[in-house]
Structures are given as C-alpha cells and as structure tokens.
Design a protein around this motif. Structure first.
Motif, PDB file in Angstrom:
ATOM      1  N   ILE A 172       4.250 -10.482  13.333  1.00 44.70           N
ATOM      2  CA  ILE A 172       3.143  -9.520  13.380  1.00 44.70           C
ATOM      3  C   ILE A 172       3.193  -8.580  12.183  1.00 44.70           C
ATOM      4  CG2 ILE A 172       2.180  -7.581  14.676  1.00 44.70           C
ATOM      5  CD1 ILE A 172       3.101  -9.043  17.235  1.00 44.70           C
ATOM      6  N   ASP A 173       4.406  -8.137  11.821  1.00 46.79           N
ATOM      7  CA  ASP A 173       4.551  -7.198  10.703  1.00 46.79           C
ATOM      8  C   ASP A 173       4.299  -7.866   9.356  1.00 46.79           C
ATOM      9  OD1 ASP A 173       5.191  -5.238  12.503  1.00 46.79           O
ATOM     10  OD2 ASP A 173       7.355  -5.342  12.180  1.00 46.79           O
ATOM     11  N   THR A 174       4.623  -9.165   9.282  1.00 49.03           N
ATOM     12  CA  THR A 174       4.548  -9.865   7.992  1.00 49.03           C
ATOM     13  C   THR A 174       3.160 -10.393   7.697  1.00 49.03           C
ATOM     14  OG1 THR A 174       6.862 -10.541   8.262  1.00 49.03           O
ATOM     15  CG2 THR A 174       5.581 -11.695   6.597  1.00 49.03           C
ATOM     16  N   ILE A 175       2.473 -10.896   8.743  1.00 47.97           N
ATOM     17  CA  ILE A 175       1.175 -11.550   8.526  1.00 47.97           C
ATOM     18  C   ILE A 175       0.035 -10.556   8.734  1.00 47.97           C
ATOM     19  CG2 ILE A 175      -0.392 -13.337   9.363  1.00 47.97           C
ATOM     20  CD1 ILE A 175       1.983 -15.028  10.079  1.00 47.97           C
ATOM     21  N   ASN A 176      -0.722 -10.357   7.702  1.00 41.42           N
ATOM     22  CA  ASN A 176      -1.944  -9.544   7.771  1.00 41.42           C
ATOM     23  C   ASN A 176      -3.091 -10.455   7.340  1.00 41.42           C
ATOM     24  OD1 ASN A 176      -4.158  -7.816   7.188  1.00 41.42           O
ATOM     25  ND2 ASN A 176      -2.757  -6.089   6.951  1.00 41.42           N
ATOM     26  N   LEU A 177      -3.790 -11.020   8.320  1.00 42.09           N
ATOM     27  CA  LEU A 177      -4.793 -12.037   8.014  1.00 42.09           C
ATOM     28  C   LEU A 177      -5.904 -11.504   7.116  1.00 42.09           C
ATOM     29  CD1 LEU A 177      -5.131 -13.846  11.465  1.00 42.09           C
ATOM     30  CD2 LEU A 177      -3.752 -14.506   9.495  1.00 42.09           C
ATOM     31  N   GLU A 178      -6.279 -10.229   7.315  1.00 41.99           N
ATOM     32  CA  GLU A 178      -7.351  -9.652   6.496  1.00 41.99           C
ATOM     33  C   GLU A 178      -6.978  -9.666   5.014  1.00 41.99           C
ATOM     34  OE1 GLU A 178      -6.330  -8.468   9.287  1.00 41.99           O
ATOM     35  OE2 GLU A 178      -8.106  -8.336  10.572  1.00 41.99           O
ATOM     36  N   ILE A 179      -5.710  -9.347   4.736  1.00 35.60           N
ATOM     37  CA  ILE A 179      -5.253  -9.326   3.342  1.00 35.60           C
ATOM     38  C   ILE A 179      -4.929 -10.733   2.855  1.00 35.60           C
ATOM     39  CG2 ILE A 179      -3.402  -8.530   1.817  1.00 35.60           C
ATOM     40  CD1 ILE A 179      -3.225  -6.006   3.540  1.00 35.60           C
ATOM     41  N   ASN A 180      -4.208 -11.486   3.692  1.00 39.62           N
ATOM     42  CA  ASN A 180      -3.718 -12.803   3.273  1.00 39.62           C
ATOM     43  C   ASN A 180      -4.826 -13.837   3.095  1.00 39.62           C
ATOM     44  OD1 ASN A 180      -1.013 -12.192   5.514  1.00 39.62           O
ATOM     45  ND2 ASN A 180      -0.960 -11.969   3.294  1.00 39.62           N
ATOM     46  N   LEU A 181      -5.891 -13.760   3.923  1.00 42.63           N
ATOM     47  CA  LEU A 181      -6.918 -14.805   3.902  1.00 42.63           C
ATOM     48  C   LEU A 181      -8.282 -14.317   3.422  1.00 42.63           C
ATOM     49  CD1 LEU A 181      -6.104 -16.634   7.281  1.00 42.63           C
ATOM     50  CD2 LEU A 181      -5.277 -17.174   4.982  1.00 42.63           C
ATOM     51  N   GLU A 182      -8.412 -13.040   3.107  1.00 35.13           N
ATOM     52  CA  GLU A 182      -9.700 -12.447   2.738  1.00 35.13           C
ATOM     53  C   GLU A 182     -10.400 -13.158   1.577  1.00 35.13           C
ATOM     54  OE1 GLU A 182     -12.426 -10.076   0.484  1.00 35.13           O
ATOM     55  OE2 GLU A 182     -10.337 -10.386  -0.150  1.00 35.13           O
ATOM     56  N   PRO A 183      -9.645 -13.685   0.586  1.00 36.99           N
ATOM     57  CA  PRO A 183     -10.342 -14.351  -0.532  1.00 36.99           C
ATOM     58  C   PRO A 183     -11.104 -15.613  -0.124  1.00 36.99           C
ATOM     59  CG  PRO A 183      -8.098 -13.755  -1.152  1.00 36.99           C
ATOM     60  CD  PRO A 183      -8.200 -13.553   0.326  1.00 36.99           C
ATOM     61  N   TRP A 184     -10.765 -16.213   1.039  1.00 38.71           N
ATOM     62  CA  TRP A 184     -11.338 -17.524   1.364  1.00 38.71           C
ATOM     63  C   TRP A 184     -12.170 -17.535   2.650  1.00 38.71           C
ATOM     64  CZ3 TRP A 184      -5.887 -17.050   0.613  1.00 38.71           C
ATOM     65  CH2 TRP A 184      -5.493 -17.272  -0.711  1.00 38.71           C
ATOM     66  N   TYR A 185     -12.086 -16.462   3.456  1.00 42.68           N
ATOM     67  CA  TYR A 185     -12.774 -16.483   4.745  1.00 42.68           C
ATOM     68  C   TYR A 185     -13.486 -15.157   5.004  1.00 42.68           C
ATOM     69  CZ  TYR A 185      -9.778 -20.538   5.465  1.00 42.68           C
ATOM     70  OH  TYR A 185      -9.147 -21.743   5.311  1.00 42.68           O
ATOM     71  N   SER A 186     -14.555 -15.254   5.808  1.00 46.37           N
ATOM     72  CA  SER A 186     -15.305 -14.063   6.194  1.00 46.37           C
ATOM     73  C   SER A 186     -14.574 -13.332   7.319  1.00 46.37           C
ATOM     74  CB  SER A 186     -16.711 -14.464   6.670  1.00 46.37           C
ATOM     75  OG  SER A 186     -16.612 -15.191   7.900  1.00 46.37           O
ATOM     76  N   THR A 187     -15.045 -12.136   7.639  1.00 48.72           N
ATOM     77  CA  THR A 187     -14.440 -11.361   8.724  1.00 48.72           C
ATOM     78  C   THR A 187     -14.543 -12.110  10.051  1.00 48.72           C
ATOM     79  OG1 THR A 187     -15.010  -9.279   7.615  1.00 48.72           O
ATOM     80  CG2 THR A 187     -14.512  -9.170   9.970  1.00 48.72           C
ATOM     81  N   ARG A 188     -15.682 -12.748  10.311  1.00 51.95           N
ATOM     82  CA  ARG A 188     -15.851 -13.505  11.546  1.00 51.95           C
ATOM     83  C   ARG A 188     -14.855 -14.652  11.624  1.00 51.95           C
ATOM     84  NH1 ARG A 188     -18.516 -18.113  13.266  1.00 51.95           N
ATOM     85  NH2 ARG A 188     -19.232 -18.564  11.145  1.00 51.95           N
ATOM     86  N   GLU A 189     -14.655 -15.328  10.518  1.00 43.84           N
ATOM     87  CA  GLU A 189     -13.718 -16.454  10.479  1.00 43.84           C
ATOM     88  C   GLU A 189     -12.275 -15.981  10.633  1.00 43.84           C
ATOM     89  OE1 GLU A 189     -16.477 -19.335   7.575  1.00 43.84           O
ATOM     90  OE2 GLU A 189     -14.966 -17.971   6.724  1.00 43.84           O
ATOM     91  N   ILE A 190     -11.963 -14.852  10.025  1.00 42.96           N
ATOM     92  CA  ILE A 190     -10.606 -14.307  10.146  1.00 42.96           C
ATOM     93  C   ILE A 190     -10.323 -13.870  11.581  1.00 42.96           C
ATOM     94  CG2 ILE A 190      -9.151 -12.333   9.484  1.00 42.96           C
ATOM     95  CD1 ILE A 190     -10.276 -12.633   6.642  1.00 42.96           C
TER      96      ILE A 190
END
Length: 427
Positions: free
Chosen positions: A194-212
């Motif tokens: 939980i502390d390591t993975i931040n999906l908004e930061i890690n995946l933001e370049p490739w996915y929308s907020t809805r997808e994240i």
C-alpha cells in the motif's frame, strides 16, 4: 528429502511409485496438515526408515496390503532389533509418524477403505500397547526430543538439560506465536504494498482516472488475499495491474513494453498476471469477448478452458463449459482426453485453484460422494461460484498415488449457443 532405492532390481518400478507417494506425503504435510518444519523432518525420516529398511527389506506385502500384524511386528520386534538403544521417545515419534502416514494413505490414496481394518491399524500403533512388550533405553529417552527441538528453534546447540531452562520460554514463544508471526508478516507485507504503490502516480501517463479506479479495486482485492499470494511483491504487482488494465480497456501496449516500464522481464510479468487473476472481477472482461446485445439477452455465460498435460504444455485442448457446469463436469472433460484410460473414473482427484498441489486452502476434491467427509470444498460446485479469474491457471490432480496432473486455464468467455452441446470441444 532423500529418495528411496530398490534393494533388488525387481523392486525398481514399485520404488518409483513409492517415491511419488513419499513426495506427495511431503507436500501433504507442508500444505494440507500445515505442520511446522520441526515436525515434518522427523516424520519424513521415520517413514523413510519404515519403507526403506522394513517394507522394502523384509515385508512381502505391498503398501496397499499393510495391516495391523505388519505394524505390530515392525514396532515391537523389528525396531528394537535394529536399534539396540531404542528409547520411549523414539517409539512415540515413530507411532505418531505412522499414524499420520496411514491416514494420508487412506484419505488421499483411498487405501484401507474398510473402516475396521483402518481402526485396527491405528490401534496397533498406540505407543502404550507397544511399550509393555519391549525393553527400552530409558536413560537415552530423557528429554532428547525436547533438547533437539530447542536446538533447532533457537539456532544454538544444546547438549543436555543444563541449557534447557535458559531457552525453554523462548521455545514456547516460538511454538505459540507461529500463527501470530505469519499474520503480522502478511500485514507488514500488505502495508509495504500500500505504501509503495501509488496507482495515480505510477500509471497516470497511460490511463485515465476512471481506468485507474478499476486498478484500485484490483489492488484492494490483492490486499484482501495477500495471505494466498505469498510470492507477490510491489514491482511485479504494479506491472500485473498495468497489464490487466491494458487488457480490460483494450489498449495496444505489448507485454514487452509493459515489462520494460517496470524493469522486469516479460516472463515475470506473465507470472504475476496469472498470480492475481482471481483478484480481477471476471465481469471486467465480458465486453472483450461478448457483444453488448448478447449480454443484454441474459443468456448464460460460458467459460473457455485451455487444458494440457502438466508435462506437455505444447499439446493442449480447448473446451467450452456453461457457467452452471460444475468442477466435476470439468473433471469428466479431462478424463475424456486422458490417454491413461485405464484410470477412468476409479480414483480420487482434486483441483487446486492456486496451481499448487496439496494446497488445502484452494482445494476442491472429488468425487463428491467419496470426499465429503474429508474435504470442506467438493467438486459439485458450479463454475460461476468458484471465483475464477480470466487467465487463472490451476491444477487438476488425478489419482493421489500416481499423481497424474493437468494444467487448466480460463482463456476466454462466450454466450450460450443452442446449437452447441456442452461441454463443447473447440480444439
């Protein structure tokens, strides 16, 4: 685990089967019974002694033909002659090991089905009955097992009782806190993820907020099942979620490109994607395989499985089953494609949804009419109630003695077609 060896050339084929049984017993202890390592080692050592030194060396019966007379002779005559300084603790340890082994043979290999024979065998290995018939070395018996266990647990050699008091409380702490330690270990691992993975930061370049947000649901499911995913760590997990979102939302990024994003190999990416398969709601993949009009028709969903022999991955079959079909129906499908037709229908079997044999937490066993006493989950369950995930890979194990294994993977979905007869063979 050292393997058994034949005493004479004629035993070669039989010893191969005994080694398979001993290997299955090893996995059974680790996963089904969930003994600690300190309990497993002496049990395996005792059973290897029983099979190698007595069963293969002196007995004229097969393991399937074992009875109370054989056990009584082994414990009261063979052991005392082989070990002149046999102690009470040695005898107790052997009796306990034989009890577990015989129960394994009955429950998993369907040996000793006659309840009367089984009870007489268990009665024959009660240590109190044997003690009165033989002379034991009481001096050697004093605390030997406790001292050896203490040495193993604390990591320091203890030669006699002088060291026992010093480490006894630490030993008890280890025994009683094993479960708490495992729980804390899983909580620590979950917190790290939980502390390591931040999906908004890690995946933001490739996915929308809805997808994240879909990725967040997958991550939450992984955290809920973290005790079943012991080999999943942050970097590979993030890559697997990335891969799953790429599939769900029909992106065109390749496996190689996704792996490169997260500095892992393509093989590792695929391995992690399989590992979290049942943490991804299956309905996310409906639009990929089924048209909107078909979904609105309320027809039954069908599951497409890829099935291959555990040792022959290149040769595979594809079958389509209704979601209302059961794991037992899937068993019949695999039976139909097995080359070993002599085994058809006559042995116990299990599906291990984690893909790991003897993993009791994910096991469904059959036939249901034979296994309902020994297993909490039987194969008369509908496929839609098994919580299958797209690309989930699981194991089918048939005949607990010969251990015939098939890999099964959910590779597609479809809708009921009245022109097909289910289960339907595709390939």
């Amino acid at each position: 685990l050292k393997v058994l060896h034949p005493n004479i050339p004629e035993q070669k084929t039989y010893v191969k089967k005994l080694n398979i049984i001993l290997g299955g017993f090893n996995e059974y202890l680790r996963n089904k019974i969930q003994f600690t390592l300190f309990s497993i080692v002496p049990i395996l050592r005792n059973i290897k002694l029983f099979i190698q030194d007595y069963h293969l060396g002196y007995s004229e019966k097969l393991l399937l033909e074992l009875d109370e007379d054989e056990l009584t002779y082994f414990l009261s005559e063979f052991l005392p002659l082989k070990f002149m300084n046999l102690s009470k603790s040695d005898l107790k340890s052997m009796c306990k090991s034989l009890n577990v082994f015989i129960t394994f043979l009955r429950d998993k290999l369907n040996y000793y089905n006659d309840e009367g024979i089984y009870k007489r065998m268990i009665d024959a290995i009660k240590v109190d009955k044997i003690i009165n018939t033989i002379s034991l070395d009481e001096q050697k018996d004093i605390g030997k097992e406790l001292i050896n266990l203490l040495s193993s647990v604390v990591g320091i050699e203890i030669n006699d009782f002088e060291g026992v008091n010093e480490y006894f409380l630490e030993f008890l702490g280890e025994i009683y806190n094993l479960e708490d330690k495992e729980r804390l270990k899983m909580e620590k691992k979950k917190k790290k993820i939980i502390d390591t993975i931040n999906l908004e930061i890690n995946l933001e370049p490739w996915y929308s907020t809805r997808e994240i947000n879909v990725g967040r649901i997958i991550l939450d499911n992984v955290c809920k099942n973290i005790h079943k995913l012991k080999n999943v760590y942050s970097n590979g997990l993030l890559a697997a979620i990335d891969y799953a979102l790429n599939e769900i939302f029909s992106k065109t990024t390749t496996q190689k490109q996704i792996a490169k994003r997260h500095n892992i190999s393509t093989n590792t990416l695929i391995k992690y994607r399989y590992a979290i398969a049942n943490c991804i709601p299956l309905e996310y993949f409906f639009p990929i395989f089924i048209s909107e009009s078909d979904l609105e028709s309320n027809k039954e969903i069908t599951y497409i499985f890829k099935i291959n022999n555990f040792y022959e991955s290149r040769n595979f079959f594809k079958f389509e089953l209704l979601e209302s079909n059961t794991l037992q129906d899937l068993h019949y499908v695999i039976q139909g494609i097995m080359k070993e037709v002599d085994f058809f229908g006559g042995h116990l079997y299990s599906f291990f949804m984690s893909g790991k044999e003897w993993d009791s937490s994910t096991e469904y066993s059959g036939p249901p009419e034979n296994q309902h006493h020994y297993s909490s989950q039987n194969t008369d369950v509908a496929l839609k109630d098994v919580n299958l995930g797209y690309k989930q890979k699981f194991l089918y194990l048939y005949d607990y003695g010969d251990c015939i294994k098939y890999n099964v993977m959910l590779v597609g979905l479809d809708i009921y077609d009245e022109n097909k007869k289910y289960p339907h063979r595709i390939k």
